[in-house]
Each structure stands twice: as structure tokens, then as C-alpha cells.
Design a protein around this motif. Structure first.
Motif, short mmCIF file in Angstrom:
data_model
loop_
_atom_site.label_atom_id
_atom_site.label_comp_id
_atom_site.label_asym_id
_atom_site.label_seq_id
_atom_site.Cartn_x
_atom_site.Cartn_y
_atom_site.Cartn_z
N ARG A 3 -5.86 32.42 53.75
CA ARG A 3 -6.90 31.42 54.04
C ARG A 3 -8.24 31.86 53.43
NH1 ARG A 3 -7.59 29.38 60.08
NH2 ARG A 3 -5.50 28.62 59.52
N PHE A 4 -8.51 33.18 53.45
CA PHE A 4 -9.77 33.67 52.87
C PHE A 4 -9.81 33.43 51.37
CE2 PHE A 4 -12.03 37.13 50.70
CZ PHE A 4 -13.32 36.92 51.20
N SER A 7 -10.43 29.92 50.59
CA SER A 7 -11.79 29.47 50.88
C SER A 7 -12.80 29.92 49.81
CB SER A 7 -12.24 29.97 52.26
OG SER A 7 -12.32 31.37 52.28
#
Length: 202
Positions: A3-4, A7
Motif C-alpha cells: 500500500r505504501f 501511495s
């Protein structure tokens, strides 16, 4: 992909795009255009300077005054059209008077110019063309009409002791034709004409 990573990925794309566009449009494109200008249009790209010998005396794109230190027109030179740019032909203050045709100040200025030009050239005021009486919208116009140039020929010839026919021929040799043969009017570049005038002496 975590997810990082997902993003922060758009930021990486944006940064790379910014770097590519900065190098391409901010560095490479200007250098290419500069190279084309210097190679194919060298004189124009460098201000259309007019030189006498090794010395630049002006630009063929910007008019200049031919007057004494008190601002009086010199009879031995062809005179340009009036200028409303600063104190005259000031490229840092380019612009016209912005007066309308019925403005009292403009009418007064034209009336005064007509009387002065008629007396200076010893001609009928009715024979003076419009460009001799009005400033251009830029205030930097380097050209005058062929009619205004020919109107001044007698005065310049007398001041220099040159035959009138020779002076008229010099003016005729410096008449620039209409753009594409039909756009605009025939004009004479005052600086170039006066340089040629100096070369024949008198």
C-alpha cells in the motif's frame, strides 16, 4: 506492491515527468530554437543591427532621431515620423499617444507639426503626408512613406549641395516594396537612407 509503494508511486511518476519536461522544454527546446535562429536568421535574431564599418549605429527595426542637442531637426538628414515613445524612440517606453482623431491635443499637435514641416522643407502644407504628422502606435517606427522621403529630398539636397536628381535617385533606390507585393505601403527606412547619404558625402 504494498500500500505504501502504491501511495508514493504517483509522486515518483510526477517527479520523473517534471524532470523530463524541464530538461526537454526548459533546456533542449530553447537551445534548438537558439541554434536555428543564429544559423538561419542570424541578423534578425541579433536585433537587425545596422553597422557602419565595425560599429553598430542602430537597428533597422527601431527609429531614431536626427536632431541637434536641443532637439532641432538637422536639415542635412532625412527626418523620421514623430514618436510618442518617451522622449522619442525610447524602446523602454514604446507606445503611441492613444489620442482619438477628435482629441483636441492631437489636432493641435498635428496642426503644429504641419506648420513646422512645411516651413522646414519649404513645401505646401497640403502636400505633407499623414505619416509625417502622426506618431505610430509603437512610437518606434523606423520607416516613412516614400512620399515623405521624396518631400524632404529638396531640403537635404540643398543642405548638402547635392543635385536634386541625385538625391531623388538615392531615395528611389531605398524604397522597400509592399509585403508580398500587395500588403501595406511602399516605405523608406530612414536610418539606412541616412547612412547611404553620409557615404556619398556633401
Amino acid at each position: 506492491m504494498s500500500r505504501f509503494q502504491a501511495s508514493v508511486r504517483p509522486y515518483g511518476v510526477a517527479l520523473r515527468a517534471m524532470l523530463v519536461l524541464t530538461v526537454g522544454l526548459g533546456l533542449l527546446y530553447p537551445l534548438v530554437i537558439l541554434g536555428i535562429g543564429q544559423t538561419l536568421f542570424n541578423k534578425t535574431a541579433n536585433g537587425s543591427l545596422v553597422t557602419v564599418g565595425d560599429r553598430a549605429v542602430g537597428s533597422s527595426l527601431i527609429g531614431q532621431s536626427f536632431s541637434d542637442t536641443d532637439g532641432n531637426p538637422l536639415p542635412q538628414f532625412f527626418q523620421p515620423r514623430p514618436s510618442a515613445a518617451g522622449n522619442g524612440y525610447d524602446s523602454s517606453a514604446s507606445g503611441g499617444s492613444n489620442f482619438g482623431p477628435e482629441n483636441a491635443d492631437l489636432i493641435a499637435a498635428i496642426t503644429k507639426r504641419k506648420a513646422e514641416i512645411a516651413a522646414f522643407n519649404n513645401v505646401d502644407p497640403a502636400s505633407i503626408p499623414a505619416d509625417a504628422l502622426t506618431a505610430s502606435s509603437s512610437g518606434l517606427d523606423p520607416d516613412i512613406s516614400k512620399e515623405y522621403a521624396l518631400l524632404q529630398a529638396n531640403r537635404v539636397a540643398a543642405a548638402r549641395g547635392i543635385p536634386l536628381a541625385q538625391m531623388q535617385a538615392l531615395v528611389t533606390d531605398h524604397i522597400a516594396s509592399r509585403n508580398l507585393g500587395f500588403l501595406g505601403e511602399e516605405t523608406v527606412n530612414v536610418l539606412e537612407l541616412n547612412i547611404a547619404l553620409e557615404q556619398i558625402g556633401g
